[in-house]
Design an enzyme around this catalytic site. Structure first.
Site, PDB file in Angstrom:
ATOM      1  N   HIS C 121       0.854  -1.174   0.000  1.00  0.00           N
ATOM      2  CA  HIS C 121       0.000   0.000   0.000  1.00  0.00           C
ATOM      3  C   HIS C 121       0.906   1.245   0.000  1.00  0.00           C
ATOM      4  O   HIS C 121       1.998   1.203   0.553  1.00  0.00           O
ATOM      5  CB  HIS C 121      -0.836  -0.057   1.279  1.00  0.00           C
ATOM      6  N   ASP C 198       2.831  -4.346   7.960  1.00  0.00           N
ATOM      7  CA  ASP C 198       1.633  -3.549   7.786  1.00  0.00           C
ATOM      8  C   ASP C 198       0.441  -4.463   8.043  1.00  0.00           C
ATOM      9  O   ASP C 198       0.079  -5.285   7.197  1.00  0.00           O
ATOM     10  CB  ASP C 198       1.606  -2.982   6.368  1.00  0.00           C
ATOM     11  N   GLN C 201      -4.827  -4.924   7.121  1.00  0.00           N
ATOM     12  CA  GLN C 201      -5.858  -5.828   6.617  1.00  0.00           C
ATOM     13  C   GLN C 201      -5.915  -7.132   7.407  1.00  0.00           C
ATOM     14  O   GLN C 201      -6.887  -7.884   7.278  1.00  0.00           O
ATOM     15  CB  GLN C 201      -5.624  -6.122   5.128  1.00  0.00           C
ATOM     16  N   LYS C 224     -10.532   0.213  10.533  1.00  0.00           N
ATOM     17  CA  LYS C 224     -10.814  -0.984   9.724  1.00  0.00           C
ATOM     18  C   LYS C 224     -11.175  -2.156  10.631  1.00  0.00           C
ATOM     19  O   LYS C 224     -11.424  -3.264  10.170  1.00  0.00           O
ATOM     20  CB  LYS C 224      -9.580  -1.362   8.901  1.00  0.00           C
ATOM     21  N   CYS C 362      -4.743   2.378  -3.608  1.00  0.00           N
ATOM     22  CA  CYS C 362      -3.446   2.829  -3.085  1.00  0.00           C
ATOM     23  C   CYS C 362      -2.343   1.803  -3.337  1.00  0.00           C
ATOM     24  O   CYS C 362      -1.405   1.681  -2.547  1.00  0.00           O
ATOM     25  CB  CYS C 362      -3.517   3.157  -1.597  1.00  0.00           C
TER      26      CYS C 362
HETATM   27  C1  LIG Z   1      -2.700  -2.609   3.456  1.00  0.00           C
HETATM   28  C2  LIG Z   1      -2.921  -1.220   3.973  1.00  0.00           C
HETATM   29  N1  LIG Z   1      -1.899  -0.544   4.496  1.00  0.00           N
HETATM   30  C3  LIG Z   1      -2.036   0.702   4.987  1.00  0.00           C
HETATM   31  C4  LIG Z   1      -3.251   1.337   4.961  1.00  0.00           C
HETATM   32  C5  LIG Z   1      -3.331   2.713   5.498  1.00  0.00           C
HETATM   33  O1  LIG Z   1      -4.122   2.768   6.658  1.00  0.00           O
HETATM   34  P1  LIG Z   1      -4.723   4.156   7.136  1.00  0.00           P
HETATM   35  O2  LIG Z   1      -5.240   4.840   5.904  1.00  0.00           O
HETATM   36  O3  LIG Z   1      -5.795   3.809   8.071  1.00  0.00           O
HETATM   37  O4  LIG Z   1      -3.618   4.933   7.771  1.00  0.00           O
HETATM   38  C6  LIG Z   1      -4.361   0.659   4.416  1.00  0.00           C
HETATM   39  C7  LIG Z   1      -5.694   1.262   4.324  1.00  0.00           C
HETATM   40  O5  LIG Z   1      -5.937   2.297   3.761  1.00  0.00           O
HETATM   41  C8  LIG Z   1      -4.186  -0.642   3.911  1.00  0.00           C
HETATM   42  O6  LIG Z   1      -5.200  -1.312   3.369  1.00  0.00           O
END
Ligand SMILES: Cc1ncc(COP(=O)(O)O)c(C=O)c1O
Ligand SMILES: Cc1ncc(COP(=O)(O)O)c(C=O)c1O
Lengths: 157, 406, 406, 157
Positions: C121, C198, C201, C224, C362
């Site tokens: 991401h 990370d 998910q 999430k 993203c």
């Molecule tokens: C795999 C992954 N990493 C990082 C993020 C970033 O999380 P956040 O936008 O809540 O900071 C997300 C979600 O947007 C994600 O799906």
């Protein structure tokens, strides 16, 4: 009223006229303690003799009635005790404040225990527990710290 | 909405706190929330929830629009020129870190100076302190005068040819002094120095006009402004947001991403990396509406009356020593009582339901200067009344009795 | 709480969205919130509100305790060794930025390599990208295989003596692949390389055990995970939090502040500068309780069944092409339809109340690799049912009719 | 049903078989447009003759039916127009999409206006408005940009 339990005569007395509020000459152990929340500070000075007995203990610092009284009573009680005994008393005190409401150690006389128990009132005031325990934790640091560690609290300039 | 019985808009005052009516004098720390704000959060989560800016389905579109509506409301509330000058952050602390980090990175060199004041909150000092280490920058502090004020002169005195940023509070969270930001900015700009204003304590209490103040950056904490926790605002002139590098990196702030490199998104997305505080931003619109409905002029008048009354009452109490005596005082009254530590005062007051703050209020440098380790602070919100000060005073008298002071 | 009719715990499903029942398949973007969480926010703001950690009055003490209770709940939920290893952040994005910035500052030198994967991401790429500029660090990307997976071998292949950090996702938000973190960490540690995961998910969907995974850093997004927006978690091994420099500076994270310098506070305060997301942290405890009550084993079983069903249904639909075919797939199904852009799909689905996400999610690097600019994604939460996939499928058939596909 | 308003025959046709989807040889102006949300991209190529008349215009890119149809129809309509006329048409189109629901410019014939009006359906889909307007904004950039500005979109490596 709970407040009178907290601010007993003896606390107010030690708070206003703390014993051992000075700096031991020729101290060989010391440590500083902070309460970042309120800015309270305490600096404990210890002089242990060759048998690891507390020849003198004193403190400098500023704080609320609870913290001053606690440091004052503590320094009174550990004078003359051996390092290990000091640790036992500290542990017993911290347990009393946080959990048991009882002082169990055999190292203190009954009137000394009564004095300590005066501080038990803070248990009802969770934010004030740190005021009561700051000097005790700092005493432990002073005992445990090797000379180099003491410098580790240096400011980042 | 009449400000004199506005307490009823705040549900927290409906309940007893430990059998007492709540006398909340800790609003400089964080304000209570009006029902409209809390209801909005509730409704959003239970009927309309979606993340913003990412999906094209109905809920996402609606949420995105509401999110952007708050940006426009904030823009109008502080009279910024452009809605893209409003960046949502975690809090004022993050807003200041954002500026210190990105401005420092791009513009500061060893030997450059950042000018702060002795009134600054740690949040407007520590981020600049980092630049001492990383960039060899020097920090200077404008001196307070005997009234606990910062004047134009005290700033002028510390400006040198090396000064590359002036960062200062609009309203001291300890002395209550309101700083003459407009003239300070004029002076600074005449020397090409940008100005960052910590507006945490001013935004809930003063009528703000960015175009009139003309400062370059302005940091706001929404939770002190009848809004949700976890939200702040950075106002920055558009040219800065365009010129400065991005701060945090992540989803939503990019234009195009390849293995070899990245292009960043347009304003204000560039500074809003990752999933933002959707519900909080949307609910904050209600805080702004609330303040608009009451009217900032009414807020100012109401609080002026109260703070005058509070000073009067506490001055009559001869054990109480007020900290600072600024000509232009905001909604903050700090004090000490000879022979009692502020922590003990706060604990005894609390027993009567009087909530104040005791400590250094994240202003250790100021307390050092004043020769104090801590002070007691009563701070106001729109919901306070004269009665609250009377109760404060009678609880202080109880303190004196317990501590056997006269 | 029976997972089969758990929808009723989520108030959003009580309402029609544009005259349709909501078929919410966008939980990887952000999940809906159970009533207990929203109620907790409401009650906290209306009956118990105060800032934490600063004042000693009753409300402040109570709030501080509740705030810290969440930390302990999170610690237990992910089986961290120590509660001080839990740092609250604005989101996963901030958590990763925190690590990249502080670790980069202290440990990375020009020529050092950070190993990412093609699945990452943007939030787990852009923060590392910054280190290319500031530190001359090189970024490497482990290749996905034909199934859209990252294997131990693909990581091993890209490790060199210069590799100083491996940062990778636990569960791809596009292909749904679950990565073998434990063996990757073992390999990395055998070469003295720390691992950041990370967990955005994975945290809502898998049973987590930090001590078993043994990774050094783990980033989580609470929104999430059936929690409020504006909150994330960084898990980090204590030794790292002790060794790394602080991130943002401000109130609450200091020990002592003087004009000349600063000492920082103990863990975890060191990383929690400024007023934190008080209400959000306190409410998040209810999200954890909710998940504990349902039971993560039940969540996993339920979602496994659903995702299998979803794959079956969509595979039968011969216009649909699933993206990736990982052996170990989490609650995500991405797909394309030949002859239709994902945006058009999402718009048509939305008309039936079926909320999916269309775009690159993203993950532009991954989409580049797959030769796509965008895809459609259906992602699951505990509240989804087989029926949701049936509705998805019939809406897809409607798309085909409108676009005259066969 | 609103969807049929959005996905009209003509949109689907232009979406599937976009006109002018190629790169003008010897173009003398160009610009790239992105929709960071979905990853849609468009690259507009313009060839203006010495009288600032559009000799040729084309585009490369990928996107949804709306964005492809919009670029396709746009390139068809502005061919042969002068620079200023192009700008007027762009402005009129953007106004139609965002506010008025009407094409007012005298520069287009009635059947051309009808074509453009087919795109008006997106107004009901706020998140899709960007899809329809991307190529138009990019056309404006292409016209307005001096040669050095075009490079300002360089990647940060
Ligand atoms: C795999 C992954 N990493 C990082 C993020 C970033 O999380 P956040 O936008 O809540 O900071 C997300 C979600 O947007 C994600 O799906
Ligand atoms: C003057 C001032 N500046 C900065 C801050 C920091 O704001 P926050 O903690 O909301 O980030 C505060 C409040 O704590 C403040 O009173």
């Amino acid at each position: 009223m709970k407040l009178t339990e907290l601010y007993q005569e003896i606390i107010l007395d030690h708070g206003k006229n703390p014993r051992n509020l000075r700096k031991t000459e020729n101290f060989n152990k010391d440590a500083k303690g902070y309460n970042p929340l309120c800015g309270d500070k305490v600096h404990i000075y210890l002089k242990l003799n060759e048998n690891k007995k507390v020849e003198d203990v004193s403190f400098e610092g500023e704080g609320c009635a609870i913290s001053m009284a606690s440091a004052s009573i503590m320094t009174d009680l550990v004078k003359g005790k051996e390092e290990n005994e000091v640790k036992e008393i500290v542990e017993d005190f911290l347990k009393m404040i946080k959990e048991t409401d009882q002082i169990n150690t055999k190292l203190l006389k009954d009137d000394e225990k009564t004095k300590l128990m005066c501080l038990s009132g803070v248990k009802q005031y969770p934010m004030r527990v740190k005021c009561a325990t700051l000097s005790w934790h700092t005493l432990t640091s002073a005992i445990d710290k090797s000379q180099n560690e003491i410098n580790s609290e240096k400011m980042e300039i | 909405m009449n400000i004199d019985n506005i307490k009823k808009e705040f549900p927290i005052f409906d309940n007893k706190i430990q059998n007492n009516d709540l006398v909340y004098l800790d609003s400089a720390n964080s304000s209570q929330k009006p029902k409209v704000v809390v209801d909005r959060i509730y409704d959003f989560y239970t009927k309309e929830f979606s993340n913003v800016g990412r999906s094209v389905h109905y809920l996402a579109v609606a949420a995105t629009n509401m999110y952007e509506n708050t940006r426009v409301s904030v823009q109008k509330f502080i009279n910024a020129k452009d809605k893209d000058e409003i960046v949502f952050t975690k809090g004022a602390t993050e807003a200041i870190n954002l500026v210190a980090s990105t401005y420092g990175q791009k513009y500061l060199k060893p030997g450059d100076e950042v000018l702060l004041t002795e009134l600054e909150h740690h949040s407007n000092y520590v981020p600049w302190h980092y630049l001492r280490k990383s960039k060899g920058v020097k920090l200077e502090f404008a001196d307070i005068n005997d009234e606990g004020e910062i004047t134009l002169e005290s700033i002028e005195k510390k400006i040198t040819t090396k000064t590359k940023m002036i960062a200062l509070t609009h309203l001291s969270n300890v002395t209550g002094a309101i700083l003459p930001i407009k003239v300070i900015t004029e002076l600074a700009h005449s020397k090409n120095i940008p100005v960052l204003v910590d507006g945490c304590q001013s935004a809930p209490h003063l009528k703000l006009d960015m175009q009139d103040l003309d400062c370059d950056f302005y940091a706001i904490s929404c939770h002190k402004m009848y809004g949700p926790t976890g939200l702040g605002i950075l106002y920055a002139k558009k040219k800065w947001l365009e010129e400065l590098p991005p701060y945090q990196g992540g989803g939503g702030m990019i234009r195009e991403v390849k293995k070899e490199g990245i292009t960043y998104g347009d304003l204000p997305n560039k500074y809003e990396a990752g999933t933002m505080q959707t519900a909080q931003v949307i609910a904050f619109n209600e805080s702004i509406k609330f303040l608009n409905t009451v009217g900032m002029k009414n807020v100012m008048e109401h609080e002026k009356k109260l703070i005058n009354y509070g000073q009067e009452v506490l001055r009559k109490n001869n054990s109480v020593k007020l900290i600072g005596n600024p000509k232009n005082r905001g909604a903050v009254l700090s004090f000490t009582i000879e022979g009692m530590h502020p922590h003990d005062i706060a604990t005894i007051l609390d027993e009567d339901g009087v909530a104040i703050r005791a400590g250094h209020h994240c202003c250790q440098i100021l307390h050092d200067k004043l020769g104090l380790t801590a002070s007691a602070r009563a701070s106001l919100g729109v919901y306070n009344t004269k009665d609250d000060f009377d109760k404060l005073n009678s609880s202080i008298n109880k303190c004196k009795k317990i501590f056997e002071l006269k």
